[in-house]
Write an enzyme that holds these catalytic residues in place. Structure first.
Site, PDB file in Angstrom:
ATOM      1  N   CYS A   1       9.304  -1.374  11.680  1.00  0.00           N
ATOM      2  CA  CYS A   1      10.076  -1.887  12.570  1.00  0.00           C
ATOM      3  C   CYS A   1      11.143  -1.298  13.362  1.00  0.00           C
ATOM      4  CB  CYS A   1      10.336  -3.263  12.068  1.00  0.00           C
ATOM      5  SG  CYS A   1       9.292  -4.476  11.861  1.00  0.00           S
TER       6      CYS A   1
ATOM      7  N   ASP B   1      15.973   4.076   4.840  1.00  0.00           N
ATOM      8  CA  ASP B   1      15.261   3.051   4.435  1.00  0.00           C
ATOM      9  C   ASP B   1      15.579   2.232   3.044  1.00  0.00           C
ATOM     10  OD1 ASP B   1      12.412   1.953   4.454  1.00  0.00           O
ATOM     11  OD2 ASP B   1      12.095   3.062   2.571  1.00  0.00           O
TER      12      ASP B   1
ATOM     13  N   SER C   1       9.154  -2.767   6.877  1.00  0.00           N
ATOM     14  CA  SER C   1       8.557  -1.734   7.304  1.00  0.00           C
ATOM     15  C   SER C   1       7.834  -1.390   8.657  1.00  0.00           C
ATOM     16  CB  SER C   1       7.393  -1.433   6.434  1.00  0.00           C
ATOM     17  OG  SER C   1       7.657  -1.438   4.963  1.00  0.00           O
TER      18      SER C   1
ATOM     19  N   LYS D   1       9.682   2.764  -3.349  1.00  0.00           N
ATOM     20  CA  LYS D   1       9.790   1.402  -3.395  1.00  0.00           C
ATOM     21  C   LYS D   1       9.492   0.874  -4.789  1.00  0.00           C
ATOM     22  CE  LYS D   1       9.555   1.417   1.072  1.00  0.00           C
ATOM     23  NZ  LYS D   1      10.144   0.910   2.308  1.00  0.00           N
TER      24      LYS D   1
ATOM     25  N   TYR E   1      -1.173   7.076  -1.831  1.00  0.00           N
ATOM     26  CA  TYR E   1      -0.472   6.969  -0.761  1.00  0.00           C
ATOM     27  C   TYR E   1       1.325   6.355  -0.821  1.00  0.00           C
ATOM     28  CZ  TYR E   1       0.943   6.222   4.020  1.00  0.00           C
ATOM     29  OH  TYR E   1       1.320   6.343   5.327  1.00  0.00           O
TER      30      TYR E   1
ATOM     31  N   HIS F   1      16.270  -3.013   1.114  1.00  0.00           N
ATOM     32  CA  HIS F   1      15.403  -2.412   2.001  1.00  0.00           C
ATOM     33  C   HIS F   1      16.017  -2.085   3.505  1.00  0.00           C
ATOM     34  CE1 HIS F   1      11.349  -2.300   4.111  1.00  0.00           C
ATOM     35  NE2 HIS F   1      11.747  -0.999   3.713  1.00  0.00           N
TER      36      HIS F   1
ATOM     37  N   ARG G   1       2.481   9.474   8.609  1.00  0.00           N
ATOM     38  CA  ARG G   1       4.056   9.755   8.470  1.00  0.00           C
ATOM     39  C   ARG G   1       4.270  11.106   8.380  1.00  0.00           C
ATOM     40  NH1 ARG G   1       6.873   4.675   6.798  1.00  0.00           N
ATOM     41  NH2 ARG G   1       5.439   3.082   6.788  1.00  0.00           N
TER      42      ARG G   1
ATOM     43  N   ARG H   1       0.621   0.926   1.943  1.00  0.00           N
ATOM     44  CA  ARG H   1       0.833  -0.195   0.600  1.00  0.00           C
ATOM     45  C   ARG H   1      -0.051  -1.153   0.524  1.00  0.00           C
ATOM     46  NH1 ARG H   1       4.653  -2.725   1.409  1.00  0.00           N
ATOM     47  NH2 ARG H   1       5.393  -2.291   3.288  1.00  0.00           N
TER      48      ARG H   1
HETATM   49  O1  SAT Z   1       4.625   3.496   2.198  1.00  0.00           O
HETATM   50  S1  SAT Z   1       5.998   3.043   1.848  1.00  0.00           S
HETATM   51  O2  SAT Z   1       6.281   1.746   1.263  1.00  0.00           O
HETATM   52  O3  SAT Z   1       6.807   4.310   1.340  1.00  0.00           O
HETATM   53  C1  SAT Z   1       6.649   2.877   3.600  1.00  0.00           C
HETATM   54  C2  SAT Z   1       6.885   1.494   3.932  1.00  0.00           C
HETATM   55  O4  SAT Z   1       5.937   0.893   3.893  1.00  0.00           O
HETATM   56  O5  SAT Z   1       8.374   1.191   4.197  1.00  0.00           O
HETATM   57 MN    MN Z   2      10.674   1.028   4.037  1.00  0.00          MN
END
Ligand code: SAT
Ligand code: MN
Length: 580
Positions: free
Chosen positions: A250, A275, A248, A206, A197, A226, A365, A69
């Site tokens: 963690c 998530d 994210s 998000k 991405y 979140h 991922r 991100r």
């Molecule tokens: O890239 S994402 O936002 O989908 C994953 C994350 O950073 O929590």
């Molecule tokens: Mn997340």
């Protein structure tokens, strides 16, 4: 298919701007998925993985400049800057569109424009919402098919002309200089350009389910968070549902589907979501949560049959891997998957791996259907959602913050959430390992002024009254002087969940400290756990001198909000200082 006028008009507008060769409406079928995959295999966007060991699985390498991100390029574009607030980047809707329009202009020439109608949430849930993403990336279509309920079922759910969140996405020339993730919450609109991405491009995740949804939730009196959602089965045969907000990368996915170290004692975890949680007050006055997603977009590195066997089982088929390494057997591999690094190996850029650097990108991922998780909760698609008894906030902190503590009450819990901090991770571009304030793990995801967001949390507590979930804080990442983790984590975190459960039922012991109720050392079940008494004491320790050092950063953070900061937060900060 039947389309509303608003949808038809908007798709036409986007086509006029982006000038694709053709427009394709996605129906979400397996046939369509297979067709897209075979096109991507042909043009090299995807690689087929070992059909025997990873049936129907694919590997994708994203552009090396596009692997996470981009918070500095993410904007909340409200008419009034103060509605976006000091923690978000802001431009006016006009200015942002003027910047982005020329990038979108003709960006889809020679490409197909895919129209993806999708639902966030179970199809028959009143809490679910519909979105439509337009994209020129078949990789995005394939991921959206795993992560959402897409196709005709979404069109069926569009009740009124205006009932969807619109998202326009183009990878364009994937140029970091021409990359923007923009949200126009007043128009329920998302524009994303220049990245293919994850969170930048899968707009249901998000962009919609957190940024736009948090705005909607504030307007409509619910919450978009979140948070993972888990069910804790207990020896009495009941299930207690818990949500947890962690930044994210963690460990939300690991916590959501952990194999409990206390399974013999009757404590077992089932997964509702890993998530995002959408929560609303049910008819009985309790807080209910649904998982708006249908899949997991989990961090690969570190995932292995020991740390997260249920994730490994989830991703064994019908999954997409992004930026992981590949073995000679055409299987995915990442750091921490096996003890030995296989050889030969190709790294996440497709080059032969020579042992230098990481073979898989740290933010690589897997995209896997939630239904494939062996411990998926029988309630995960319940239209009503699940009733929440406890909310955990957590971060990644090497010092100061104990393993677990309970807030004094909801308002104090909101203060605990508002002052959360965590070390940054590879999930976003920028430095890794720097402590920053990340309130409610929502810093990058709140679609409006966070001062108002804190106020919304306070208000929700008032509405919930004595039916409000109890609020706790967790930290698995505290270390000793040598930097070694004091707590084993993973399945042993069930010991912390057991304490939380017992606190809910008034059974477990705790010391009242300045930060809240902290377990007494003997209140944590350590049966079968090899932990030194002094390490356990250290991981539970509350050191007021260390906490005093947190105050200036908390104050400085709160000061940013000016008169948008609810008085309740100033009061809590004062009381906290007093207790210290
Ligand atoms: O890239 S994402 O936002 O989908 C994953 C994350 O950073 O929590
Ligand atoms: Mn997340």
């Amino acid at each position: 298919m039947q389309f509303s006028k608003k949808l038809k008009d908007w798709v036409q507008e986007c086509a006029d701007l982006c000038k694709p060769d053709k427009v394709y409406w996605c129906n979400g079928s397996q046939q369509e998925y297979d067709m897209l995959m075979s096109e991507m295999l042909n043009d090299g966007t995807m690689m087929k993985l070992n059909e025997k060991t990873y049936p129907n699985c694919y590997l994708h390498y994203s552009n090396p400049n596009d692997v996470a991100r981009v918070e500095h390029l993410t904007f909340i574009c409200t008419k009034d800057a103060s509605d976006s607030g000091p923690t978000n980047n802001w431009k006016s809707p006009e200015e942002m569109k003027d910047i982005m329009k020329p990038i979108f202009d003709g960006a889809m020439k020679g490409r197909t424009m895919y129209v993806i109608p999708y639902i966030m949430g179970p199809a028959d849930s009143p809490a679910s919402k519909v979105g439509v993403e337009i994209t020129d990336s078949p990789y995005v279509v394939a991921n959206m098919r795993i992560m959402t309920r897409m196709g005709q079922q979404a069109l069926d759910k569009m009740k009124s002309e205006y009932d969807f969140v619109a998202g326009l996405h183009s990878v364009a020339d994937c140029n970091p200089e021409r990359r923007y993730i923009a949200h126009f919450p007043e128009e329920y609109l998302i524009w994303s350009v220049g990245s293919g991405y994850g969170g930048n491009a899968l707009l249901g995740k998000k962009c919609f389910a957190l940024r736009i949804a948090s705005w909607l939730a504030k307007e409509q009196g619910w919450m978009a968070e979140h948070m993972l959602i888990l069910g804790l089965e207990t020896p009495d045969g009941e299930t207690t549902y818990i949500t947890a907000a962690l930044p994210s990368a963690c460990g939300k996915t690991n916590l959501a589907m952990m194999v409990s170290a206390l399974e013999n004692e009757g404590y077992k975890v089932t997964t509702v979501g890993d998530d995002i949680a959408w929560m609303y007050i049910g008819e009985d006055g309790r807080l209910y949560a649904i998982n708006p997603e249908a899949g997991f977009f989990g961090v690969a590195p570190g995932t292995n049959p020991k740390t997260n066997p249920n994730a490994i089982a989830s991703l064994k088929e019908n999954s997409i891997f992004t930026n992981v390494a590949r073995t000679a057997d055409n299987e995915p591999w990442w750091e921490g998957m096996t003890k030995e690094t296989p050889s030969p190996l190709w790294d996440w850029k497709g080059q032969p791996y020579n042992g230098e650097g990481k073979a898989a990108h740290p933010n690589s991922r897997f995209t896997a259907p939630a239904s494939q998780c062996p411990v998926i909760s029988p309630q995960w698609q319940a239209p009503k959602g699940v009733p929440i008894s406890a909310i955990l906030f957590g971060g990644r902190r090497a010092n100061t913050i104990p393993l677990v503590y309970e807030s004094f009450n909801w308002q104090h819990g909101v203060f605990v959430g508002a002052t959360m901090s965590s070390e940054t991770t590879a999930a976003a571009t920028g430095a890794v390992g720097v402590v920053r304030r990340d309130p409610f793990a929502m810093l990058p995801f709140c679609g409006y002024n966070m001062g108002d967001y804190f106020g919304h949390w306070v208000d929700m507590g008032k509405k919930l009254g004595d039916k409000a979930p109890k609020i706790f804080h967790i930290n698995w990442f505290r270390t000793d002087d040598k930097g070694k983790f004091l707590w084993p984590g993973f399945g042993d975190n069930a010991r912390v969940l057991k304490w939380v459960y017992e606190r809910l039922n008034g059974k477990a012991g705790a010391n009242e400290t300045a930060i809240g109720y902290v377990p007494t050392a003997d209140a944590i079940d350590t049966k079968g756990l090899d932990i030194k008494k002094e390490d356990l004491e250290k991981v539970l320790e509350v050191n007021n001198e260390e906490w005093k050092k947190e105050i200036p950063a908390q104050k400085e953070f709160f000061d940013k909000f000016g008169d948008k900061l609810p008085k309740e937060m100033t009061d809590e900060l004062k009381s906290f200082e007093g207790r210290l």
